[in-house]
Design a protein around this motif. Structure first.
Motif, PDB file in Angstrom:
ATOM      1  N   VAL B  46      14.379 -11.110  -4.179  1.00 46.98           N
ATOM      2  CA  VAL B  46      13.088 -10.747  -4.774  1.00 46.98           C
ATOM      3  C   VAL B  46      12.113 -10.364  -3.663  1.00 46.98           C
ATOM      4  CG1 VAL B  46      13.437 -12.240  -6.773  1.00 46.98           C
ATOM      5  CG2 VAL B  46      12.270 -13.156  -4.749  1.00 46.98           C
ATOM      6  N   PHE B  47      11.044  -9.656  -4.026  1.00 48.60           N
ATOM      7  CA  PHE B  47      10.091  -9.245  -3.008  1.00 48.60           C
ATOM      8  C   PHE B  47       8.695  -9.133  -3.590  1.00 48.60           C
ATOM      9  CE2 PHE B  47       8.916  -4.741  -3.694  1.00 48.60           C
ATOM     10  CZ  PHE B  47       9.769  -4.410  -4.721  1.00 48.60           C
ATOM     11  N   GLU B  48       7.732  -9.034  -2.684  1.00 49.97           N
ATOM     12  CA  GLU B  48       6.343  -8.733  -3.020  1.00 49.97           C
ATOM     13  C   GLU B  48       5.788  -7.864  -1.902  1.00 49.97           C
ATOM     14  OE1 GLU B  48       4.170  -9.386  -5.529  1.00 49.97           O
ATOM     15  OE2 GLU B  48       5.781 -10.294  -6.683  1.00 49.97           O
ATOM     16  N   THR B  49       4.810  -7.061  -2.243  1.00 53.51           N
ATOM     17  CA  THR B  49       4.124  -6.255  -1.236  1.00 53.51           C
ATOM     18  C   THR B  49       2.631  -6.560  -1.335  1.00 53.51           C
ATOM     19  OG1 THR B  49       5.781  -4.532  -1.515  1.00 53.51           O
ATOM     20  CG2 THR B  49       3.759  -3.923  -0.377  1.00 53.51           C
ATOM     21  N   ILE B  50       2.052  -6.982  -0.234  1.00 52.51           N
ATOM     22  CA  ILE B  50       0.654  -7.427  -0.224  1.00 52.51           C
ATOM     23  C   ILE B  50      -0.119  -6.513   0.722  1.00 52.51           C
ATOM     24  CG2 ILE B  50      -0.871  -9.377   0.316  1.00 52.51           C
ATOM     25  CD1 ILE B  50       2.365 -10.705   0.094  1.00 52.51           C
ATOM     26  N   SER B  51      -1.224  -5.982   0.248  1.00 51.77           N
ATOM     27  CA  SER B  51      -1.997  -5.096   1.119  1.00 51.77           C
ATOM     28  C   SER B  51      -2.863  -5.914   2.069  1.00 51.77           C
ATOM     29  CB  SER B  51      -2.838  -4.122   0.293  1.00 51.77           C
ATOM     30  OG  SER B  51      -3.753  -4.822  -0.512  1.00 51.77           O
ATOM     31  N   ILE B  52      -3.187  -5.285   3.193  1.00 58.79           N
ATOM     32  CA  ILE B  52      -3.973  -5.915   4.254  1.00 58.79           C
ATOM     33  C   ILE B  52      -5.061  -4.926   4.646  1.00 58.79           C
ATOM     34  CG2 ILE B  52      -3.938  -6.854   6.619  1.00 58.79           C
ATOM     35  CD1 ILE B  52      -0.879  -7.198   6.288  1.00 58.79           C
ATOM     36  N   GLU B  97      -6.333  -4.391  13.424  1.00 55.95           N
ATOM     37  CA  GLU B  97      -7.055  -3.192  13.842  1.00 55.95           C
ATOM     38  C   GLU B  97      -6.844  -2.022  12.890  1.00 55.95           C
ATOM     39  OE1 GLU B  97      -6.508  -2.236  17.929  1.00 55.95           O
ATOM     40  OE2 GLU B  97      -7.019  -4.272  18.567  1.00 55.95           O
ATOM     41  N   LEU B  98      -5.876  -2.154  11.999  1.00 59.02           N
ATOM     42  CA  LEU B  98      -5.604  -1.055  11.064  1.00 59.02           C
ATOM     43  C   LEU B  98      -6.529  -1.166   9.859  1.00 59.02           C
ATOM     44  CD1 LEU B  98      -1.695  -1.212  11.054  1.00 59.02           C
ATOM     45  CD2 LEU B  98      -3.125   0.460  12.231  1.00 59.02           C
ATOM     46  N   PRO B  99      -7.100  -0.054   9.418  1.00 58.31           N
ATOM     47  CA  PRO B  99      -7.945  -0.119   8.218  1.00 58.31           C
ATOM     48  C   PRO B  99      -7.143  -0.558   6.996  1.00 58.31           C
ATOM     49  CG  PRO B  99      -7.644   2.164   8.943  1.00 58.31           C
ATOM     50  CD  PRO B  99      -7.083   1.292  10.020  1.00 58.31           C
ATOM     51  N   GLU B 100      -5.921  -0.033   6.869  1.00 58.25           N
ATOM     52  CA  GLU B 100      -5.094  -0.417   5.718  1.00 58.25           C
ATOM     53  C   GLU B 100      -3.643  -0.574   6.156  1.00 58.25           C
ATOM     54  OE1 GLU B 100      -6.310   0.934   1.680  1.00 58.25           O
ATOM     55  OE2 GLU B 100      -7.012   2.676   2.817  1.00 58.25           O
ATOM     56  N   ALA B 287     -13.548  -1.377  -4.589  1.00 60.20           N
ATOM     57  CA  ALA B 287     -13.502  -2.789  -4.979  1.00 60.20           C
ATOM     58  C   ALA B 287     -12.190  -3.427  -4.533  1.00 60.20           C
ATOM     59  CB  ALA B 287     -13.681  -2.915  -6.494  1.00 60.20           C
ATOM     60  N   LEU B 288     -11.085  -2.699  -4.669  1.00 59.78           N
ATOM     61  CA  LEU B 288      -9.790  -3.258  -4.256  1.00 59.78           C
ATOM     62  C   LEU B 288      -9.763  -3.500  -2.746  1.00 59.78           C
ATOM     63  CD1 LEU B 288      -7.299  -1.156  -6.437  1.00 59.78           C
ATOM     64  CD2 LEU B 288      -7.890  -3.586  -6.704  1.00 59.78           C
ATOM     65  N   ARG B 289     -10.318  -2.536  -1.997  1.00 59.31           N
ATOM     66  CA  ARG B 289     -10.304  -2.694  -0.533  1.00 59.31           C
ATOM     67  C   ARG B 289     -11.186  -3.845  -0.090  1.00 59.31           C
ATOM     68  NH1 ARG B 289     -11.158   2.916  -0.605  1.00 59.31           N
ATOM     69  NH2 ARG B 289      -9.172   4.040  -0.532  1.00 59.31           N
TER      70      ARG B 289
END
Lengths: 293, 293
Positions: B46-52, B97-100, B287-289
């Motif tokens: 199983v997996f998940e992807t989480i934004s940073i 240091e990365l915006p996204e 809003a998400l960011r």
């Protein structure tokens, strides 16, 4: 000691698409794949499992043909049959002292963002299936979710391709175990018998052997095909058919057949006993073991 | 340069099941998995992807909760939330240091025949989705093969679990491309809109946002949930509903929403244009960011 032999296929990018350079033997216990390989992150690849009896590859060519068909269904580069044949042959030679072994060949879409596939062939000793061959399997019928005509209507669902995305096949076996059974047998949403998670169904009624039609979105069985060829020589009628639960309940015998486990007789379906044909099981399995391509 | 950071989770067998020891950073370009890992051979994990965003993990806790639910659906050992949180935090710090950016966490059943899972977390820079956010996506409606009540009737089909067996999801995107579209939107065999291959559907009609009900065998969307929470504060009504193609055709706007691509507006469905709401898209994505757990 359980012998295990690994061959890694080497590829090079070229303007006409990836070229297969050949194979090299590698350590099966050492890491060989990066975490960005699409096999590991998306189950995005295809495979075949070929049995080996005392160094003889059994039904290699039909397996290589199905490997190519699965690859085409996934828009993967066409596997180079010569290179894969060589890798299988090298592995079979190293497992020639084992009475029964198998080699699993895998082609993946490679590392995400890259342009060459990943491929390997892993040879191992077969487990001992003598108890299953003698006592038979209790199976649970499980809905496969898909209608019986899915392969024609919705090819992107990959019904009939042998892909690495087998989480559902494994979940079905665990569900079968929860129901007290040894294996699962999938049924379409409209009640048509399909296949096991890693096997094809064959049933006997009198002198007729029947198997579900391959246009039902199931895998075309190489072992099933070899059994039918043998059975025809023995004077059995054979057919691909639409089979339902009633056909199984009235069968004189039934088997789940696959490359490594060969023909495993069914002894019960959802708790209802069905006859085990010990003599025919033994003859089929002897014929399968005696195959040479 | 596309930064990439890998953390490998370490496990030890124990009488109570596998224990998570912690993580260690490793080389993402070096092989880390053996060819017998069930991720690579069966898509069994199983997996998940989480934004940073600038080092901040977005919606980490809902992702960890869904990771645990998916693992339970596959009878995998329960992931230790503390250990996975630590690994994600370590990766986020290195990508600050990365915006996204995003981190993908993966738990597999481990090496076939073994008794400990395999786990890793891979952090990477996000692609630039500004063109998609501005121009929108053309999607093709594709039959998912399954009836809309599959999650209730047939849990072994793993509908609603985020598994590594995503070959069909990827085949659907290729089929969409063959039809001249950018992405796919799955529909049940009985005509109910479901989800994209890696996203949830949200549609707007006036001041109401609707998304397909999670009991339809789809993934409960973490990004969709965050959008709905934000929208409710902004005075929108929200609902989980049974949506059909007509609802989409009449929508004032629609999006496919996911952790890394955020809200991608639809501009066409099977070739028929639908309105892109540029202003609301921009506000949702801002809003998400801005999310912090």
């Amino acid at each position: 000691m359980s012998a295990s032999v690994l061959a890694i296929l080497d590829f090079a990018a070229s303007p006409e698409g990836p070229r297969t350079l050949g194979h090299r033997l590698a350590d099966p216990d050492a890491p060989q794949l990066t975490v960005a390989d699409l096999a590991a992150t998306r189950g995005d690849g295809v495979f075949e499992t070929i049995s080996i009896g005392r160094g003889r590859l059994q039904a290699l060519e039909p397996h290589l043909a199905r490997f190519a068909r699965s690859a085409a269904m996934l828009d993967l580069p066409a596997p180079d049959p010569g290179a894969w044949r060589d890798a299988c042959t090298a592995i079979a030679a190293r497992l020639a002292e084992l009475p029964e072994a198998f080699v699993k060949i895998v082609l993946t879409r490679g590392i995400e963002g890259g342009d060459i596939p990943t491929g390997w062939a892993l040879g191992q000793a077969s487990p001992d299936f003598s108890a299953v061959h003698r006592d038979g399997l209790a199976v649970a019928l499980l809905d496969r979710g898909l209608p019986h005509d899915v392969a024609a209507t919705s090819p992107w669902l990959l019904a009939g391709a042998k892909t690495l995305s087998y989480a559902v096949n494994r979940a079905a076996v665990r569900e079968a175990a929860r129901r007290g059974a040894d294996d699962a047998l999938f049924v379409s949403t409209d009640g048509v018998l399909l296949e096991g998670p890693v096997s094809n169904l064959v049933i006997r009624r009198g002198r007729r052997l029947s198997t579900p039609r391959v246009d039902l979105g199931i895998l075309a069985g190489t072992t099933q095909a070899d059994i039918f060829r043998w059975a025809e020589r023995e004077g059995y009628e054979t057919e691909q058919a639409i089979l339902r639960q009633a056909d199984l309940a009235e069968a004189d015998a039934a088997w789940l057949v696959s490359s490594v486990r060969h023909a495993a007789p069914l002894r019960a379906v959802d708790g209802a006993a069905i006859p085990v044909d010990a003599e025919l099981t033994a003859r089929i399995n002897a014929a399968l073991r005696a195959r040479v391509d």
